[in-house]
Design a protein around this motif. Sequence first.
Motif, PDB file in Angstrom:
ATOM      1  N   GLU A 181     -44.553 -97.249 -29.160  1.00 49.95           N
ATOM      2  CA  GLU A 181     -43.991 -97.848 -28.003  1.00 49.95           C
ATOM      3  C   GLU A 181     -42.403 -98.120 -28.256  1.00 49.95           C
ATOM      4  O   GLU A 181     -41.815 -97.888 -27.175  1.00 49.95           O
ATOM      5  N   LYS A 182     -42.020 -98.440 -29.504  1.00 55.28           N
ATOM      6  CA  LYS A 182     -40.666 -98.783 -29.676  1.00 55.28           C
ATOM      7  C   LYS A 182     -39.868 -97.254 -29.352  1.00 55.28           C
ATOM      8  O   LYS A 182     -38.849 -97.750 -28.759  1.00 55.28           O
ATOM      9  N   PHE A 183     -40.636 -96.270 -29.565  1.00 55.69           N
ATOM     10  CA  PHE A 183     -39.936 -94.951 -29.496  1.00 55.69           C
ATOM     11  C   PHE A 183     -40.204 -94.238 -28.021  1.00 55.69           C
ATOM     12  O   PHE A 183     -39.538 -93.431 -27.537  1.00 55.69           O
ATOM     13  N   GLY A 184     -40.815 -95.146 -27.217  1.00 56.54           N
ATOM     14  CA  GLY A 184     -40.970 -94.763 -25.750  1.00 56.54           C
ATOM     15  C   GLY A 184     -42.206 -93.516 -25.687  1.00 56.54           C
ATOM     16  O   GLY A 184     -42.014 -92.860 -24.771  1.00 56.54           O
ATOM     17  N   LEU A 185     -42.962 -93.428 -26.794  1.00 54.63           N
ATOM     18  CA  LEU A 185     -43.991 -92.270 -26.493  1.00 54.63           C
ATOM     19  C   LEU A 185     -45.174 -92.908 -25.948  1.00 54.63           C
ATOM     20  O   LEU A 185     -45.335 -94.107 -25.769  1.00 54.63           O
ATOM     21  N   LEU A 186     -46.046 -92.171 -25.504  1.00 53.11           N
ATOM     22  CA  LEU A 186     -47.288 -92.403 -24.739  1.00 53.11           C
ATOM     23  C   LEU A 186     -48.244 -93.200 -25.737  1.00 53.11           C
ATOM     24  O   LEU A 186     -48.307 -92.887 -26.929  1.00 53.11           O
ATOM     25  N   LYS A 187     -48.876 -94.085 -25.040  1.00 50.60           N
ATOM     26  CA  LYS A 187     -49.886 -95.083 -25.742  1.00 50.60           C
ATOM     27  C   LYS A 187     -51.240 -94.006 -26.189  1.00 50.60           C
ATOM     28  O   LYS A 187     -51.501 -93.068 -25.752  1.00 50.60           O
ATOM     29  N   LYS A 188     -51.645 -94.349 -27.557  1.00 52.05           N
ATOM     30  CA  LYS A 188     -52.733 -93.418 -28.021  1.00 52.05           C
ATOM     31  C   LYS A 188     -53.574 -94.630 -28.671  1.00 52.05           C
ATOM     32  O   LYS A 188     -53.068 -95.684 -29.479  1.00 52.05           O
ATOM     33  N   GLU A 189     -54.853 -94.384 -28.380  1.00 54.67           N
ATOM     34  CA  GLU A 189     -55.780 -95.197 -29.099  1.00 54.67           C
ATOM     35  C   GLU A 189     -55.773 -95.154 -30.559  1.00 54.67           C
ATOM     36  O   GLU A 189     -55.523 -94.090 -31.303  1.00 54.67           O
ATOM     37  N   LYS A 190     -55.903 -96.311 -31.328  1.00 56.52           N
ATOM     38  CA  LYS A 190     -55.742 -96.301 -32.936  1.00 56.52           C
ATOM     39  C   LYS A 190     -57.234 -95.496 -33.274  1.00 56.52           C
ATOM     40  O   LYS A 190     -58.261 -95.577 -32.753  1.00 56.52           O
ATOM     41  N   ASP A 191     -57.119 -94.841 -34.314  1.00 54.80           N
ATOM     42  CA  ASP A 191     -58.241 -93.910 -34.926  1.00 54.80           C
ATOM     43  C   ASP A 191     -58.366 -93.987 -36.508  1.00 54.80           C
ATOM     44  O   ASP A 191     -57.687 -95.066 -37.078  1.00 54.80           O
ATOM     45  N   LYS A 192     -59.434 -93.366 -37.426  1.00 59.24           N
ATOM     46  CA  LYS A 192     -59.559 -93.563 -38.553  1.00 59.24           C
ATOM     47  C   LYS A 192     -58.160 -93.309 -39.389  1.00 59.24           C
ATOM     48  O   LYS A 192     -57.903 -93.883 -40.480  1.00 59.24           O
ATOM     49  N   ALA A 193     -57.313 -92.529 -38.607  1.00 62.49           N
ATOM     50  CA  ALA A 193     -55.991 -92.136 -39.422  1.00 62.49           C
ATOM     51  C   ALA A 193     -54.950 -93.107 -39.387  1.00 62.49           C
ATOM     52  O   ALA A 193     -53.847 -92.960 -40.014  1.00 62.49           O
ATOM     53  N   THR A 194     -54.879 -93.833 -38.304  1.00 61.82           N
ATOM     54  CA  THR A 194     -53.834 -94.836 -38.054  1.00 61.82           C
ATOM     55  C   THR A 194     -53.640 -95.913 -38.944  1.00 61.82           C
ATOM     56  O   THR A 194     -54.640 -96.389 -39.792  1.00 61.82           O
ATOM     57  N   ARG A 195     -52.343 -96.040 -39.324  1.00 60.94           N
ATOM     58  CA  ARG A 195     -51.936 -96.982 -40.496  1.00 60.94           C
ATOM     59  C   ARG A 195     -50.839 -97.780 -40.184  1.00 60.94           C
ATOM     60  O   ARG A 195     -50.240 -97.713 -39.060  1.00 60.94           O
ATOM     61  N   ILE A 196     -50.835 -99.120 -40.949  1.00 59.22           N
ATOM     62  CA  ILE A 196     -49.719 -99.808 -40.839  1.00 59.22           C
ATOM     63  C   ILE A 196     -48.721 -99.859 -42.073  1.00 59.22           C
ATOM     64  O   ILE A 196     -49.201 -99.829 -43.306  1.00 59.22           O
ATOM     65  N   MET A 202     -38.440 -96.727 -50.831  1.00 57.18           N
ATOM     66  CA  MET A 202     -37.805 -98.061 -51.409  1.00 57.18           C
ATOM     67  C   MET A 202     -37.990 -99.080 -50.339  1.00 57.18           C
ATOM     68  O   MET A 202     -37.861-100.307 -50.635  1.00 57.18           O
ATOM     69  N   GLN A 203     -38.049 -98.757 -48.913  1.00 58.16           N
ATOM     70  CA  GLN A 203     -37.910 -99.591 -47.836  1.00 58.16           C
ATOM     71  C   GLN A 203     -39.662-100.107 -47.795  1.00 58.16           C
ATOM     72  O   GLN A 203     -39.905-101.063 -46.734  1.00 58.16           O
ATOM     73  N   VAL A 204     -40.433 -99.262 -48.268  1.00 54.25           N
ATOM     74  CA  VAL A 204     -41.960 -99.535 -47.945  1.00 54.25           C
ATOM     75  C   VAL A 204     -42.542-100.437 -49.012  1.00 54.25           C
ATOM     76  O   VAL A 204     -42.450-100.072 -50.136  1.00 54.25           O
ATOM     77  N   LYS A 205     -43.060-101.598 -48.505  1.00 53.59           N
ATOM     78  CA  LYS A 205     -43.939-102.364 -49.383  1.00 53.59           C
ATOM     79  C   LYS A 205     -45.459-101.866 -49.749  1.00 53.59           C
ATOM     80  O   LYS A 205     -45.852-101.899 -50.815  1.00 53.59           O
ATOM     81  N   GLU A 206     -46.018-101.471 -48.669  1.00 59.26           N
ATOM     82  CA  GLU A 206     -47.296-100.909 -48.797  1.00 59.26           C
ATOM     83  C   GLU A 206     -47.750-100.395 -47.458  1.00 59.26           C
ATOM     84  O   GLU A 206     -47.174-100.621 -46.641  1.00 59.26           O
ATOM     85  N   ILE A 207     -48.886 -99.634 -47.578  1.00 55.20           N
ATOM     86  CA  ILE A 207     -49.506 -99.069 -46.618  1.00 55.20           C
ATOM     87  C   ILE A 207     -50.953 -99.362 -46.389  1.00 55.20           C
ATOM     88  O   ILE A 207     -51.565 -99.238 -47.528  1.00 55.20           O
ATOM     89  N   ILE A 208     -51.269 -99.926 -45.134  1.00 52.66           N
ATOM     90  CA  ILE A 208     -52.616-100.490 -45.035  1.00 52.66           C
ATOM     91  C   ILE A 208     -53.380 -99.911 -43.835  1.00 52.66           C
ATOM     92  O   ILE A 208     -52.822 -99.228 -42.886  1.00 52.66           O
ATOM     93  N   ARG A 209     -54.673 -99.918 -43.643  1.00 53.06           N
ATOM     94  CA  ARG A 209     -55.100 -99.527 -42.662  1.00 53.06           C
ATOM     95  C   ARG A 209     -55.193-100.572 -41.626  1.00 53.06           C
ATOM     96  O   ARG A 209     -54.973-101.817 -41.814  1.00 53.06           O
ATOM     97  N   VAL A 210     -55.306-100.115 -40.447  1.00 50.82           N
ATOM     98  CA  VAL A 210     -55.232-101.272 -39.055  1.00 50.82           C
ATOM     99  C   VAL A 210     -56.440-102.120 -39.206  1.00 50.82           C
ATOM    100  O   VAL A 210     -57.397-101.816 -39.359  1.00 50.82           O
ATOM    101  N   THR A 211     -56.128-103.227 -38.995  1.00 51.02           N
ATOM    102  CA  THR A 211     -57.041-104.396 -38.784  1.00 51.02           C
ATOM    103  C   THR A 211     -57.111-104.964 -37.529  1.00 51.02           C
ATOM    104  O   THR A 211     -56.155-104.516 -37.054  1.00 51.02           O
TER     105      THR A 211
END
Length: 179
Positions: free
Chosen positions: A82-97, A43-52
């Motif tokens: 980054e918000k959670f203090g995790l290491l950076k990772k390159e965005k790939d085909k699976a990455t979503r917003i 109910m908090q999610v409006k939609e899920i999109i690919r990274v642009t």
Amino acid sequence: MAGTKTDKREIMEQFEDESEELVDEAQLVIFKLDNEEYGVDIMQVKEIIRVTDINKVPQVPDFVEGVISLRGEILPIINLREKFGLLKKEKDKATRIIVVNIGSTTIGGIVDEVTEVLRIQNSAIKPPPSVIKGVSSEYLLGIGQIGDRIIILLDMAKILSANEMIKIKEISEELNKNA
């Protein structure tokens, strides 16, 4: 006619049973960050999109990647790694917003991948352990456990502090005013 009353009563009882079942479970959007599974109430999610392409914005917190235009609306995009203090990772085909509404502001959160929509019984959700409770962890709703699987449940409305939310809301309003 007597049969009709019985049928109605049975239907009502069945409906009440189904309603209780719906209240007794949560429906979650499951996503991964650094191989950990997280869940957000659907109910908090409006939609899920690919990274642009994300446009950078100056003078914002490090975890704010920038903004995107989604059907004419300017959305601030935060990097949950980054918000959670995790290491950076390159965005790939699976990455979503994951696009969520927080009050009157719509924002997007970058995640490594969205894996599924899952129903979980409320009885399988435990409060967060005291070790991870704290001021910076107000957004933790609990821990879901299904067999050996652990899912960290988040409240996206509390992911940002009040000051961070004010800053992002100001950016969003200013950019949408100029759009």
